[in-house]
Design a protein around this motif. Structure first.
Motif, PDB file in Angstrom:
ATOM      1  N   UNK A   1      17.580 -29.212  10.454  1.00 41.39           N
ATOM      2  CA  UNK A   1      16.548 -29.817  11.284  1.00 41.39           C
ATOM      3  C   UNK A   1      15.474 -28.838  11.715  1.00 41.39           C
ATOM      4  N   UNK A   2      15.678 -27.555  11.457  1.00 40.74           N
ATOM      5  CA  UNK A   2      14.667 -26.543  11.774  1.00 40.74           C
ATOM      6  C   UNK A   2      13.517 -26.538  10.771  1.00 40.74           C
ATOM      7  N   UNK A   3      13.633 -27.326   9.698  1.00 37.24           N
ATOM      8  CA  UNK A   3      12.633 -27.300   8.631  1.00 37.24           C
ATOM      9  C   UNK A   3      11.652 -28.460   8.717  1.00 37.24           C
ATOM     10  N   UNK A   4      10.438 -28.215   8.251  1.00 39.50           N
ATOM     11  CA  UNK A   4       9.461 -29.285   8.068  1.00 39.50           C
ATOM     12  C   UNK A   4       9.845 -30.083   6.825  1.00 39.50           C
ATOM     13  N   UNK A   5       9.483 -31.373   6.783  1.00 40.96           N
ATOM     14  CA  UNK A   5       9.879 -32.213   5.647  1.00 40.96           C
ATOM     15  C   UNK A   5       9.500 -31.648   4.275  1.00 40.96           C
ATOM     16  N   UNK A   6       8.306 -31.103   4.137  1.00 40.53           N
ATOM     17  CA  UNK A   6       7.908 -30.603   2.819  1.00 40.53           C
ATOM     18  C   UNK A   6       8.740 -29.399   2.404  1.00 40.53           C
ATOM     19  N   UNK A   7       9.072 -28.530   3.356  1.00 40.28           N
ATOM     20  CA  UNK A   7       9.934 -27.395   3.027  1.00 40.28           C
ATOM     21  C   UNK A   7      11.324 -27.875   2.630  1.00 40.28           C
ATOM     22  N   UNK A   8      11.828 -28.877   3.329  1.00 40.70           N
ATOM     23  CA  UNK A   8      13.125 -29.424   2.957  1.00 40.70           C
ATOM     24  C   UNK A   8      13.068 -30.017   1.553  1.00 40.70           C
ATOM     25  N   UNK A   9      12.034 -30.784   1.275  1.00 38.94           N
ATOM     26  CA  UNK A   9      11.941 -31.465  -0.020  1.00 38.94           C
ATOM     27  C   UNK A   9      11.886 -30.488  -1.180  1.00 38.94           C
ATOM     28  N   UNK A  10      11.088 -29.433  -1.042  1.00 38.59           N
ATOM     29  CA  UNK A  10      10.849 -28.543  -2.172  1.00 38.59           C
ATOM     30  C   UNK A  10      11.799 -27.347  -2.230  1.00 38.59           C
ATOM     31  N   UNK A  11      12.316 -26.894  -1.078  1.00 36.31           N
ATOM     32  CA  UNK A  11      13.054 -25.637  -1.048  1.00 36.31           C
ATOM     33  C   UNK A  11      14.540 -25.782  -0.735  1.00 36.31           C
ATOM     34  N   UNK A  12      14.960 -26.971  -0.307  1.00 35.77           N
ATOM     35  CA  UNK A  12      16.351 -27.147   0.124  1.00 35.77           C
ATOM     36  C   UNK A  12      17.012 -28.357  -0.534  1.00 35.77           C
ATOM     37  N   UNK A  13      16.315 -29.480  -0.576  1.00 32.08           N
ATOM     38  CA  UNK A  13      16.921 -30.707  -1.070  1.00 32.08           C
ATOM     39  C   UNK A  13      17.496 -30.579  -2.482  1.00 32.08           C
ATOM     40  N   UNK A  14      16.856 -29.852  -3.407  1.00 35.91           N
ATOM     41  CA  UNK A  14      17.444 -29.749  -4.752  1.00 35.91           C
ATOM     42  C   UNK A  14      18.849 -29.158  -4.749  1.00 35.91           C
TER      43      UNK A  14
END
Length: 376
Positions: free
Chosen positions: A240-253
């Motif tokens: 939850x410390x991340x912005x949505x775009x950072x989550x989508x591109x850098x974490x979600x995969x």
């Protein structure tokens, strides 16, 4: 869940018709015949249930006097490697509260310890890593995890499942981002500044670190499933410390690769994070069958954000349990009312049980939810 958890605190099948958990099912669900046909697993699969199933994150832990007795004098990580103790602790809330599922007692850093990371869980602090992972040379210390690394997990899960009978066991693991944060920071962090510095400053190393952790996490979950876990939950306590775009591109995969790695097992997969209201749509896309929701977003709004084809889990504020019983029931009713249109709902707290919670409040809450949602 563990002491450490206290410090870290839609793609899919076709959309089904939404039904109210307070109304009789159109067809009477069959009598449970093993964990796979339990109310919990059926709710995960968005099938008719006899009542809304209930379990609590961190239900096995410091809120129970029997837990404190059996854990006395035993360090957290050591306790996670003692199958008889793990079985006893996992069973305690099932006996006391009558919850619809047990959650395997362990800690999210156990697989890191198993692959040779020098860490300890310090009381009142959480996991502390002796040598943080911040360079490519450090990454080399993170080797693959095999079943031979965690024989105590296999033994404990097998004997716990045997003791539980028809009650399903939920296996769990930490998500790649949360594990990476502990490794990079060297322990719990309020701002995750070193983690984000690595994520932005060396994206290639960051990607490789999360991929390595995804492989370790996938192997850890597969061990639990092979030993008999009926479902698994991926905890992303810090995401939850991340912005949505950072989550989508850098974490979600990386998280998606974990869910993909256990998809062939057929067990329901749950995805949970804290403070993730702005990430719910993306978390729904990561591949889990159930999305856990903390207490900050009502379940009807969470369903809109997540999208169709997913069950939801949650989401009573854990602090509500300190209020008088009538107030607890009023707030629980709000959760159930918000869940009335969901395709599938598992009642839970919006995070883990707080250590000073009165166990009787949890028992009463389970009874209230079962009574309020019983199908005729």
């Amino acid at each position: 869940m563990s002491d450490a958890e206290q410090h870290r605190t839609h793609e899919g099948g076709p959309t089904e018709a939404r039904t109210s958990p307070h109304a009789p099912a159109t067809t009477e669900p069959p009598t449970p015949a093993g964990p796979a046909d339990s109310a919990f697993v059926r709710a995960c699969r968005r099938q008719p249930v006899p009542h809304t199933p209930v379990w609590f994150m961190r239900q096995a832990g410091r809120s129970l006097p029997e837990y404190r007795r059996v854990r006395q004098g035993i360090p957290m990580l050591e306790s996670c490697m003692m199958p008889d103790l793990v079985t006893e602790i996992t069973l305690q809330p099932v006996r006391r509260h009558g919850v619809d599922a047990a959650v395997y007692f362990s800690d999210i850093v156990v697989p890191l310890k198993a692959v040779g990371i020098d860490l300890e869980i310090k009381p009142g602090v959480g996991p502390v890593v002796a040598e943080p992972v911040r360079t490519r040379a450090d990454l080399a210390r993170l080797r693959e995890l095999t079943e031979e690394d965690v024989p105590y997990i296999t033994e404990a899960v097998r004997q716990t499942v045997a003791e539980l009978g028809d009650v399903p066991l939920i296996g769990f693991a930490g998500a790649p981002f949360t594990l990476a944060s502990y490794l990079v920071e060297g322990g719990p962090s309020r701002n995750h500044e070193r983690t984000k510095a690595l994520m932005y400053g060396d994206p290639e190393l960051w990607r490789d670190l999360l991929d390595r952790l995804a492989a370790i996490t996938s192997a850890f979950l597969r061990v639990q499933i092979a030993a008999g876990a009926s479902a698994v939950q991926l905890f992303d306590s810090w995401v939850g410390a991340l912005a949505p775009e950072d989550y989508r591109t850098r974490v979600m995969p990386a998280s998606a690769s974990v869910f993909d790695a256990v998809a062939d097992t057929g067990v329901p997969r749950i995805h949970f994070g804290v403070g993730t209201g702005e990430l719910l749509h993306l978390m729904g896309q990561a591949g889990a069958d159930v999305v856990g929701v903390d207490w900050r977003v009502p379940l009807d709004e969470a369903a809109r954000r997540v999208g169709p084809g997913k069950a939801l889990q949650g989401n009573l504020d854990p602090a509500v349990l300190f209020a008088p019983r009538q107030a607890v029931e009023e707030q629980a009713r709000r959760v159930l009312d918000a869940a009335a249109g969901l395709e599938g709902h598992i009642f839970n707290l919006g995070h883990g049980v707080l250590p000073d919670t009165d166990p009787e409040a949890l028992t009463a809450l389970v009874e209230f939810v079962h009574r309020s949602t019983a199908r005729a």
